[in-house]
Design a protein around this motif. Structure first.
Motif, PDB file in Angstrom:
ATOM      1  N   VAL A 141       0.827  -1.197   0.000  1.00 56.38           N
ATOM      2  CA  VAL A 141       0.000   0.000   0.000  1.00 56.38           C
ATOM      3  C   VAL A 141       0.865   1.252   0.000  1.00 56.38           C
ATOM      4  CG1 VAL A 141      -0.196   0.068   2.537  1.00 56.38           C
ATOM      5  CG2 VAL A 141      -1.986   1.120   1.129  1.00 56.38           C
ATOM      6  N   TYR A 142       0.453   2.245  -0.776  1.00 59.32           N
ATOM      7  CA  TYR A 142       1.020   3.593  -0.708  1.00 59.32           C
ATOM      8  C   TYR A 142       0.207   4.378   0.312  1.00 59.32           C
ATOM      9  CZ  TYR A 142       3.223   2.683  -5.307  1.00 59.32           C
ATOM     10  OH  TYR A 142       3.955   2.179  -6.340  1.00 59.32           O
ATOM     11  N   THR A 143       0.869   5.152   1.166  1.00 62.14           N
ATOM     12  CA  THR A 143       0.108   5.925   2.152  1.00 62.14           C
ATOM     13  C   THR A 143       0.376   7.419   2.076  1.00 62.14           C
ATOM     14  OG1 THR A 143       1.800   5.475   3.845  1.00 62.14           O
ATOM     15  CG2 THR A 143      -0.138   4.022   3.775  1.00 62.14           C
ATOM     16  N   CYS A 144       1.326   7.855   1.274  1.00 66.20           N
ATOM     17  CA  CYS A 144       1.562   9.290   1.117  1.00 66.20           C
ATOM     18  C   CYS A 144       0.585   9.819   0.075  1.00 66.20           C
ATOM     19  CB  CYS A 144       3.014   9.557   0.715  1.00 66.20           C
ATOM     20  SG  CYS A 144       4.188   9.166   2.020  1.00 66.20           S
ATOM     21  N   LEU A 145      -0.615  10.144   0.526  1.00 71.10           N
ATOM     22  CA  LEU A 145      -1.702  10.561  -0.354  1.00 71.10           C
ATOM     23  C   LEU A 145      -2.192  11.947   0.039  1.00 71.10           C
ATOM     24  CD1 LEU A 145      -3.835   7.269  -0.417  1.00 71.10           C
ATOM     25  CD2 LEU A 145      -1.908   7.878  -1.884  1.00 71.10           C
ATOM     26  N   ASP A 146      -2.504  12.769  -0.984  1.00 67.70           N
ATOM     27  CA  ASP A 146      -3.027  14.105  -0.705  1.00 67.70           C
ATOM     28  C   ASP A 146      -4.527  14.036  -0.417  1.00 67.70           C
ATOM     29  OD1 ASP A 146      -4.371  13.934  -3.143  1.00 67.70           O
ATOM     30  OD2 ASP A 146      -3.166  15.463  -4.143  1.00 67.70           O
TER      31      ASP A 146
ATOM     32  N   PRO B  62     -16.200  14.910   3.813  1.00 62.91           N
ATOM     33  CA  PRO B  62     -17.267  14.179   3.123  1.00 62.91           C
ATOM     34  C   PRO B  62     -17.072  14.093   1.613  1.00 62.91           C
ATOM     35  CG  PRO B  62     -18.174  15.773   4.689  1.00 62.91           C
ATOM     36  CD  PRO B  62     -16.707  16.050   4.585  1.00 62.91           C
ATOM     37  N   GLN B  63     -16.328  15.047   1.032  1.00 61.36           N
ATOM     38  CA  GLN B  63     -16.165  15.053  -0.423  1.00 61.36           C
ATOM     39  C   GLN B  63     -15.284  13.913  -0.919  1.00 61.36           C
ATOM     40  OE1 GLN B  63     -14.920  18.807  -2.051  1.00 61.36           O
ATOM     41  NE2 GLN B  63     -14.877  18.046  -4.156  1.00 61.36           N
ATOM     42  N   TYR B  64     -14.146  13.680  -0.247  1.00 52.95           N
ATOM     43  CA  TYR B  64     -13.203  12.675  -0.738  1.00 52.95           C
ATOM     44  C   TYR B  64     -13.043  11.479   0.204  1.00 52.95           C
ATOM     45  CZ  TYR B  64     -11.836  16.152  -4.195  1.00 52.95           C
ATOM     46  OH  TYR B  64     -11.838  17.058  -5.220  1.00 52.95           O
ATOM     47  N   GLY B  65     -13.552  11.570   1.406  1.00 53.78           N
ATOM     48  CA  GLY B  65     -13.418  10.467   2.355  1.00 53.78           C
ATOM     49  C   GLY B  65     -12.122  10.534   3.126  1.00 53.78           C
ATOM     50  N   GLU B  66     -12.007   9.727   4.171  1.00 55.97           N
ATOM     51  CA  GLU B  66     -10.875   9.713   5.105  1.00 55.97           C
ATOM     52  C   GLU B  66     -10.772  11.050   5.841  1.00 55.97           C
ATOM     53  OE1 GLU B  66      -8.320   9.006   6.947  1.00 55.97           O
ATOM     54  OE2 GLU B  66      -8.251   6.831   6.757  1.00 55.97           O
ATOM     55  N   TRP B  67      -9.799  11.135   6.743  1.00 50.13           N
ATOM     56  CA  TRP B  67      -9.616  12.324   7.566  1.00 50.13           C
ATOM     57  C   TRP B  67      -8.321  13.026   7.201  1.00 50.13           C
ATOM     58  CZ3 TRP B  67     -11.060  11.765  13.436  1.00 50.13           C
ATOM     59  CH2 TRP B  67     -12.393  11.312  13.542  1.00 50.13           C
ATOM     60  N   TYR B  68      -8.311  14.342   7.366  1.00 50.62           N
ATOM     61  CA  TYR B  68      -7.042  15.057   7.299  1.00 50.62           C
ATOM     62  C   TYR B  68      -6.150  14.536   8.430  1.00 50.62           C
ATOM     63  CZ  TYR B  68      -9.727  18.281   4.394  1.00 50.62           C
ATOM     64  OH  TYR B  68     -10.511  18.830   3.412  1.00 50.62           O
ATOM     65  N   GLY B  69      -4.852  14.526   8.179  1.00 54.27           N
ATOM     66  CA  GLY B  69      -3.947  13.999   9.201  1.00 54.27           C
ATOM     67  C   GLY B  69      -3.427  15.049  10.158  1.00 54.27           C
ATOM     68  N   TYR B  70      -3.117  16.237   9.623  1.00 52.48           N
ATOM     69  CA  TYR B  70      -2.352  17.207  10.398  1.00 52.48           C
ATOM     70  C   TYR B  70      -3.010  18.581  10.316  1.00 52.48           C
ATOM     71  CZ  TYR B  70       0.975  13.424   9.809  1.00 52.48           C
ATOM     72  OH  TYR B  70       1.563  12.193   9.808  1.00 52.48           O
ATOM     73  N   LEU B  71      -3.456  19.056  11.470  1.00 56.52           N
ATOM     74  CA  LEU B  71      -4.092  20.363  11.549  1.00 56.52           C
ATOM     75  C   LEU B  71      -3.270  21.283  12.441  1.00 56.52           C
ATOM     76  CD1 LEU B  71      -7.835  19.382  12.176  1.00 56.52           C
ATOM     77  CD2 LEU B  71      -6.588  19.424  10.002  1.00 56.52           C
ATOM     78  N   ARG B  72      -3.395  22.581  12.205  1.00 60.06           N
ATOM     79  CA  ARG B  72      -2.834  23.551  13.124  1.00 60.06           C
ATOM     80  C   ARG B  72      -3.673  23.562  14.405  1.00 60.06           C
ATOM     81  NH1 ARG B  72      -2.478  28.865   9.400  1.00 60.06           N
ATOM     82  NH2 ARG B  72      -4.475  29.073  10.476  1.00 60.06           N
TER      83      ARG B  72
ATOM     84  N   LYS C 217      -7.262  24.384  11.334  1.00 59.39           N
ATOM     85  CA  LYS C 217      -7.112  24.484   9.885  1.00 59.39           C
ATOM     86  C   LYS C 217      -6.035  23.512   9.411  1.00 59.39           C
ATOM     87  CE  LYS C 217      -8.603  29.297   9.595  1.00 59.39           C
ATOM     88  NZ  LYS C 217      -8.236  30.680   9.210  1.00 59.39           N
ATOM     89  N   PRO C 218      -6.248  22.819   8.294  1.00 57.87           N
ATOM     90  CA  PRO C 218      -5.253  21.846   7.812  1.00 57.87           C
ATOM     91  C   PRO C 218      -3.945  22.533   7.434  1.00 57.87           C
ATOM     92  CG  PRO C 218      -7.355  21.570   6.671  1.00 57.87           C
ATOM     93  CD  PRO C 218      -7.436  22.860   7.425  1.00 57.87           C
ATOM     94  N   THR C 219      -2.834  21.829   7.665  1.00 57.67           N
ATOM     95  CA  THR C 219      -1.581  22.291   7.103  1.00 57.67           C
ATOM     96  C   THR C 219      -1.727  22.273   5.586  1.00 57.67           C
ATOM     97  OG1 THR C 219      -0.731  20.021   7.165  1.00 57.67           O
ATOM     98  CG2 THR C 219      -0.195  21.439   9.033  1.00 57.67           C
ATOM     99  N   MET C 220      -1.052  23.166   4.917  1.00 58.16           N
ATOM    100  CA  MET C 220      -1.257  23.307   3.465  1.00 58.16           C
ATOM    101  C   MET C 220      -0.013  22.889   2.684  1.00 58.16           C
ATOM    102  SD  MET C 220      -4.362  24.215   3.272  1.00 58.16           S
ATOM    103  CE  MET C 220      -4.519  24.712   1.561  1.00 58.16           C
ATOM    104  N   PRO C 221      -0.228  22.149   1.583  1.00 58.05           N
ATOM    105  CA  PRO C 221      -1.502  21.564   1.174  1.00 58.05           C
ATOM    106  C   PRO C 221      -1.859  20.392   2.083  1.00 58.05           C
ATOM    107  CG  PRO C 221       0.234  20.872  -0.326  1.00 58.05           C
ATOM    108  CD  PRO C 221       0.861  21.867   0.613  1.00 58.05           C
TER     109      PRO C 221
ATOM    110  N   CYS D 258      -3.098  16.747   3.593  1.00 65.01           N
ATOM    111  CA  CYS D 258      -2.868  15.352   3.189  1.00 65.01           C
ATOM    112  C   CYS D 258      -3.796  14.427   3.959  1.00 65.01           C
ATOM    113  CB  CYS D 258      -1.416  14.945   3.393  1.00 65.01           C
ATOM    114  SG  CYS D 258      -0.954  14.629   5.111  1.00 65.01           S
ATOM    115  N   LYS D 259      -4.015  13.257   3.406  1.00 66.64           N
ATOM    116  CA  LYS D 259      -4.820  12.214   4.050  1.00 66.64           C
ATOM    117  C   LYS D 259      -3.945  11.065   4.553  1.00 66.64           C
ATOM    118  CE  LYS D 259      -8.885  14.041   3.313  1.00 66.64           C
ATOM    119  NZ  LYS D 259      -9.700  13.572   2.178  1.00 66.64           N
ATOM    120  N   GLY D 260      -2.691  11.029   4.088  1.00 64.63           N
ATOM    121  CA  GLY D 260      -1.809   9.960   4.504  1.00 64.63           C
ATOM    122  C   GLY D 260      -0.369  10.410   4.422  1.00 64.63           C
TER     123      GLY D 260
END
Length: 410
Positions: free
Chosen positions: A38-43, A355-365, A369-373, A375-377
């Motif tokens: 499995v690849y896990t480095c996903l945006d 809800p748009q793409y599924g899964e959770w953001y991994g890293y928030l401030r 707010k999500p770190t930019m850009p 990521c999900k993995g």
């Protein structure tokens, strides 16, 4: 109780929907049909931004898809995903020349990149093989799990020298100590091994008792309101350095539910009460009262934490908080824990869920707010914590609803 039952049904419906989206996200975007694994480095959308593969995540993915089959019944695509990760690990992720220690990262096609001193690659490999054995009854998988389980024990207890030649993190003649992660993770691995390999129950019972004893004897500091990540060999607080004062509230809470499970297995009210107290203190000290959510690191003496990311909001501490809160509500019926679950759920819906793409953001401030850009993995985030939480919440709510239905019919 009627109000709580309806509330629980809403939580369960959300968990099932969120689980479906998360599973679909990883099956669609993460699985490697060419090399396996499995690849896990996903945006955010699921696009791969690095093809290097985390060995932790091969084991965690192998376990989660096996566990999905254990809980909900075998599905071909889940079995294939688990098998792919198991085969990839066996073929590429084990350093055969260094006592079967496992790598930390490898390339897309399995060439070794990095070896670390920690035993967590072996731990997740062990979990995945044990769980897959529970589905297939194929002895090769439990034999692999048993061998890895024993290797971890010997390394953690310094019964053998690390065959990689990697020494301890600090110069032991200057400072040595104990890491909470070792008995904590091993306790969770042990519970999985005991369930999947019941013929060795006596060994697993003994090892689980050792883990709980080590955590409570050396790392638990009720006077400081925490479990310390690092302590001296005799449990002394190494307050002269930032590492010796570091607390990870998510780890405290994860450790608490591992011990709650063990307490329920043993029927130990004393262990259950201690685990409950660890949870209560971790939530009190770790919950961000300004922005909500569980902080990543805190200093047990109120000094500045060394880690730059200490006040970030990561996905997995929130997952552990939701598991433990629902577990305590199930066990005790105390609405305090249902309120904690509800507060955490609403926070996560607002800032982590997509809800748009599924899964959770991994890293928030800290402010959510999500770190930019976004990521999900990553190397450290894959199909594990979010899915495990959703499965366990679904199952625990099922237990509560069945219990209440049984009471109502009496």
């Amino acid at each position: 109780m009627e109000k709580q039952v309806e509330q629980l049904k809403e939580y369960q419906s959300w968990a099932k929907d969120e689980l479906r989206r998360a599973v679909d996200f990883w099956l669609k975007n993460g699985m490697d049909p060419v090399n396996g694994g499995v690849y896990t480095c996903l945006d955010r959308e699921g696009k791969i931004y690095s093809t290097d593969k985390s060995v932790w995540m091969q084991g965690r993915c192998g376990w989660i898809f096996s566990y999905l089959c254990h809980v909900y019944g075998k599905k071909q695509e889940w079995m294939e995903a688990a098998q792919s990760c198991l085969d990839f690990m066996e073929k590429y992720c084990i350093n055969r020349e260094a006592g079967n220690r496992m790598y930390f990262t490898v390339t897309a096609d399995g060439r070794p990149l990095r070896q670390r001193r920690y035993c967590f690659s072996e731990g997740f490999y062990c979990m995945a093989n044990a769980e897959y054995f529970g589905l297939t009854n194929d002895k090769q998988y439990i034999e692999r799990a048993r061998a890895a389980y024993e290797l971890i024990y010997q390394l953690n207890h310094r019964l053998i020298q690390d065959p990689t030649g990697l020494g301890p993190k600090t110069i032991p003649t200057t400072r040595s100590g104990r890491s909470l992660a070792d008995p904590m993770i091993y306790l969770n691995i042990t519970s999985i091994m005991r369930r999947c390999d019941p013929e060795n129950k006596a060994l697993y019972d003994q090892r689980a008792e050792e883990c709980c004893k080590e955590i409570l004897t050396y790392h638990y500091k009720p006077e400081l309101g925490c479990l310390l990540e690092t302590v001296g060999l005799d449990g002394e607080v190494q307050s002269e350095c930032t590492a010796g004062r570091m607390v990870d509230p998510g780890h405290d809470i994860e450790c608490a539910w591992f011990m709650l499970e063990e307490a329920n297995y043993l029927g130990s009210e004393m262990l259950h009460a201690k685990a409950q107290n660890i949870f209560d203190q971790a939530f009190e000290h770790g919950w961000d009262k300004e922005y909500e959510g569980l902080l990543y690191f805190i200093d047990c003496m109120g000094m500045p934490p060394e880690a730059y990311e200490h006040d970030m909001k990561l996905w997995w501490p929130q997952n552990e908080l939701m598991i433990a809160a629902m577990m305590l509500y199930r066990d005790l019926g105390d609405e305090k824990y249902l309120k904690i679950f509800d507060k955490t759920l609403n926070y996560c819906k607002r800032v982590f869920c997509d809800p748009q793409y599924g899964e959770w953001y991994g890293y928030l401030r800290r402010d959510g707010k999500p770190t930019m850009p976004p990521c999900k993995g990553s190397t450290f985030k894959g199909p594990f914590h979010v899915l495990r939480m959703l499965i366990m919440v679904d199952c625990m709510i099922d237990e509560i609803l069945k219990r209440e239905s049984s009471r109502a019919s009496m």
